[in-house]
Design a protein around this motif. Structure first.
Motif, mmCIF file in Angstrom:
data_model
loop_
_atom_site.group_PDB
_atom_site.id
_atom_site.type_symbol
_atom_site.label_atom_id
_atom_site.label_comp_id
_atom_site.label_asym_id
_atom_site.label_seq_id
_atom_site.Cartn_x
_atom_site.Cartn_y
_atom_site.Cartn_z
ATOM 1 N N LEU A 1 63.227 62.196 8.197
ATOM 2 C CA LEU A 1 63.295 62.658 9.581
ATOM 3 C C LEU A 1 64.409 61.951 10.348
ATOM 4 O O LEU A 1 65.176 62.587 11.085
ATOM 5 C CB LEU A 1 61.954 62.426 10.287
ATOM 6 C CG LEU A 1 60.823 63.394 9.967
ATOM 7 C CD1 LEU A 1 59.506 62.885 10.555
ATOM 8 C CD2 LEU A 1 61.117 64.797 10.514
ATOM 9 N N LEU A 2 64.504 60.641 10.184
ATOM 10 C CA LEU A 2 65.528 59.882 10.899
ATOM 11 C C LEU A 2 66.929 60.290 10.448
ATOM 12 O O LEU A 2 67.845 60.443 11.276
ATOM 13 C CB LEU A 2 65.308 58.386 10.696
ATOM 14 C CG LEU A 2 64.055 57.803 11.363
ATOM 15 C CD1 LEU A 2 63.857 56.349 10.954
ATOM 16 C CD2 LEU A 2 64.124 57.927 12.884
ATOM 17 N N PRO B 1 75.475 62.849 23.021
ATOM 18 C CA PRO B 1 74.954 63.953 22.204
ATOM 19 C C PRO B 1 73.468 63.726 21.876
ATOM 20 O O PRO B 1 73.107 62.687 21.322
ATOM 21 C CB PRO B 1 75.821 63.884 20.946
ATOM 22 C CG PRO B 1 77.074 63.199 21.385
ATOM 23 C CD PRO B 1 76.635 62.190 22.394
ATOM 24 N N LEU B 2 72.640 64.701 22.231
ATOM 25 C CA LEU B 2 71.182 64.553 22.158
ATOM 26 C C LEU B 2 70.575 65.681 21.339
ATOM 27 O O LEU B 2 70.967 66.841 21.473
ATOM 28 C CB LEU B 2 70.593 64.571 23.575
ATOM 29 C CG LEU B 2 69.068 64.522 23.713
ATOM 30 C CD1 LEU B 2 68.525 63.149 23.302
ATOM 31 C CD2 LEU B 2 68.660 64.853 25.149
ATOM 32 N N ASP B 3 69.596 65.340 20.513
ATOM 33 C CA ASP B 3 68.898 66.352 19.712
ATOM 34 C C ASP B 3 67.417 66.001 19.628
ATOM 35 O O ASP B 3 67.062 64.833 19.422
ATOM 36 C CB ASP B 3 69.484 66.431 18.307
ATOM 37 C CG ASP B 3 68.768 67.463 17.444
ATOM 38 O OD1 ASP B 3 68.997 68.668 17.665
ATOM 39 O OD2 ASP B 3 67.980 67.068 16.573
ATOM 40 N N PHE B 4 66.558 67.003 19.787
ATOM 41 C CA PHE B 4 65.106 66.843 19.639
ATOM 42 C C PHE B 4 64.634 67.496 18.349
ATOM 43 O O PHE B 4 65.214 68.479 17.886
ATOM 44 C CB PHE B 4 64.350 67.539 20.776
ATOM 45 C CG PHE B 4 64.524 66.923 22.124
ATOM 46 C CD1 PHE B 4 63.906 65.721 22.450
ATOM 47 C CD2 PHE B 4 65.286 67.556 23.089
ATOM 48 C CE1 PHE B 4 64.048 65.159 23.699
ATOM 49 C CE2 PHE B 4 65.432 67.013 24.367
ATOM 50 C CZ PHE B 4 64.817 65.805 24.666
ATOM 51 N N PRO C 1 57.814 67.808 21.538
ATOM 52 C CA PRO C 1 58.825 66.953 20.923
ATOM 53 C C PRO C 1 58.200 65.653 20.428
ATOM 54 O O PRO C 1 57.392 65.039 21.115
ATOM 55 C CB PRO C 1 59.812 66.695 22.064
ATOM 56 C CG PRO C 1 58.975 66.791 23.299
ATOM 57 C CD PRO C 1 57.926 67.836 23.011
ATOM 58 N N PHE C 2 58.589 65.249 19.227
ATOM 59 C CA PHE C 2 58.086 63.998 18.667
ATOM 60 C C PHE C 2 59.221 63.054 18.286
ATOM 61 O O PHE C 2 58.990 61.900 17.918
ATOM 62 C CB PHE C 2 57.223 64.272 17.431
ATOM 63 C CG PHE C 2 57.940 64.975 16.309
ATOM 64 C CD1 PHE C 2 58.672 64.266 15.363
ATOM 65 C CD2 PHE C 2 57.884 66.366 16.201
ATOM 66 C CE1 PHE C 2 59.338 64.922 14.334
ATOM 67 C CE2 PHE C 2 58.550 67.019 15.168
ATOM 68 C CZ PHE C 2 59.280 66.293 14.231
ATOM 69 N N GLN C 3 60.476 63.539 18.390
ATOM 70 C CA GLN C 3 61.610 62.758 17.914
ATOM 71 C C GLN C 3 62.860 63.138 18.682
ATOM 72 O O GLN C 3 63.033 64.293 19.067
ATOM 73 C CB GLN C 3 61.829 63.022 16.418
ATOM 74 C CG GLN C 3 63.004 62.290 15.794
ATOM 75 C CD GLN C 3 63.192 62.627 14.323
ATOM 76 O OE1 GLN C 3 62.546 63.547 13.813
ATOM 77 N NE2 GLN C 3 64.042 61.911 13.635
ATOM 78 N N HIS D 1 74.253 54.269 18.505
ATOM 79 C CA HIS D 1 73.204 55.236 18.195
ATOM 80 C C HIS D 1 71.855 54.714 18.656
ATOM 81 O O HIS D 1 71.562 53.525 18.536
ATOM 82 C CB HIS D 1 73.138 55.521 16.693
ATOM 83 C CG HIS D 1 72.092 56.525 16.320
ATOM 84 N ND1 HIS D 1 70.934 56.200 15.650
ATOM 85 C CD2 HIS D 1 72.017 57.855 16.553
ATOM 86 C CE1 HIS D 1 70.206 57.290 15.491
ATOM 87 N NE2 HIS D 1 70.838 58.308 16.018
ATOM 88 N N ALA D 2 71.056 55.620 19.218
ATOM 89 C CA ALA D 2 69.681 55.313 19.587
ATOM 90 C C ALA D 2 68.801 56.437 19.069
ATOM 91 O O ALA D 2 69.258 57.578 18.907
ATOM 92 C CB ALA D 2 69.534 55.178 21.106
ATOM 93 N N GLU D 3 67.534 56.116 18.810
ATOM 94 C CA GLU D 3 66.643 57.141 18.284
ATOM 95 C C GLU D 3 65.203 56.826 18.651
ATOM 96 O O GLU D 3 64.860 55.679 18.988
ATOM 97 C CB GLU D 3 66.783 57.256 16.760
ATOM 98 C CG GLU D 3 66.437 55.988 16.007
ATOM 99 C CD GLU D 3 66.841 56.037 14.545
ATOM 100 O OE1 GLU D 3 67.402 57.059 14.104
ATOM 101 O OE2 GLU D 3 66.604 55.044 13.833
ATOM 102 N N PHE D 4 64.371 57.848 18.574
ATOM 103 C CA PHE D 4 62.942 57.713 18.841
ATOM 104 C C PHE D 4 62.195 58.593 17.857
ATOM 105 O O PHE D 4 62.555 59.764 17.656
ATOM 106 C CB PHE D 4 62.608 58.143 20.270
ATOM 107 C CG PHE D 4 61.125 58.097 20.589
ATOM 108 C CD1 PHE D 4 60.564 56.983 21.177
ATOM 109 C CD2 PHE D 4 60.298 59.172 20.273
ATOM 110 C CE1 PHE D 4 59.210 56.926 21.449
ATOM 111 C CE2 PHE D 4 58.941 59.127 20.545
ATOM 112 C CZ PHE D 4 58.393 58.000 21.129
ATOM 113 N N LEU D 5 61.167 58.037 17.247
ATOM 114 C CA LEU D 5 60.282 58.806 16.373
ATOM 115 C C LEU D 5 58.898 58.201 16.462
ATOM 116 O O LEU D 5 58.716 57.023 16.153
ATOM 117 C CB LEU D 5 60.784 58.776 14.931
ATOM 118 C CG LEU D 5 59.854 59.405 13.877
ATOM 119 C CD1 LEU D 5 59.609 60.885 14.179
ATOM 120 C CD2 LEU D 5 60.426 59.231 12.472
#
Length: 221
Positions: free
Chosen positions: A199-200, A28-31, A51-53, A67-71
């Motif tokens: 944001l996270l 499951p992916l969300d921008f 996109p920034f996140q 879980h993985a994330e990018f910001l």
């Protein structure tokens, strides 16, 4: 065909047939994106969405959730590091869940901005599975008030998860504004830390929502 409306919750069995045919791992992916009227970086157009996140809940199997994330809060153009981190996280196989076509649009725009990454980004597009039409065809709850947005579906399907419980950022527009604030050199470090936390948490909930919605669909009887 949309499920008939009624005065109670309805979740019909064909939803389980669809979800349970999808293999693991699932992603499951969300921008989150921002489109400032005055471009922040050279070569960008006014209001061009960037996109920034992203957040990604990785369902390794039916019992294992990671879980993985990018910001990127540096203020530098975030597109390349965001795309490269996403490509690495998503690997080469497994369905990539989205809710509506927004993620497909974002990835297609990344291909235009980063043509050297066209091949791996295109492979991700080929793996996208949109949960929105599956929910719309197989689920109804009167509390949704005729809307199948994730923010209406989640509290109906999974009452213990609520966007209303988030502090501060709780929708895409406020996330966009918050990003512009966090990369503003005039924003102090304490405020930056608070924005980053919000944001996270917000993006994390968006992909956890997809996990839990898909689980409800998979158990339709």
């Amino acid at each position: 065909r949309r499920i008939p409306k009624c005065g109670r919750e309805r979740l019909v069995p064909p939803a389980a047939d669809i979800i349970n045919t999808l293999p693991y791992p699932r992603y499951p992916l969300d921008f989150e994106t921002s489109g400032p009227t005055i471009p922040v970086w050279e070569g960008m157009r006014p209001n061009q969405q960037v996109p920034f996140q992203w957040s990604c809940h990785i369902e390794v199997d039916a019992n294992t959730l990671e879980h993985a994330e990018f910001l990127d809060t540096s203020g530098a153009p975030p597109m390349r590091p965001l795309a490269e981190a996403m490509i690495e996280t998503l690997g080469e196989s497994g369905p990539v869940f989205m809710y509506t076509s927004f993620e497909r649009t974002v990835i297609n725009n990344l291909i235009k901005l980063l043509p050297d990454l066209k091949e791996p980004l295109s492979r991700i597009i080929d793996r996208l599975v949109d949960l929105h039409p599956i929910v719309k065809q197989h689920y109804y709850h009167p509390d949704m008030l005729g809307s199948w947005s994730i923010k209406k579906v989640l509290p109906a399907m999974v009452p213990e998860l609520q966007y209303d419980d988030l502090e501060g950022i709780s929708d895409g527009m406020s996330a966009s504004h918050a990003y512009l604030e966090i990369i503003d050199p005039a924003t102090n470090s304490e405020r930056k830390a608070q924005i980053e936390k919000e944001l996270l948490e917000y993006c994390h909930l968006d992909t956890l929502a997809m996990v839990r919605v898909a689980q409800r669909l998979a158990n339709a009887k």
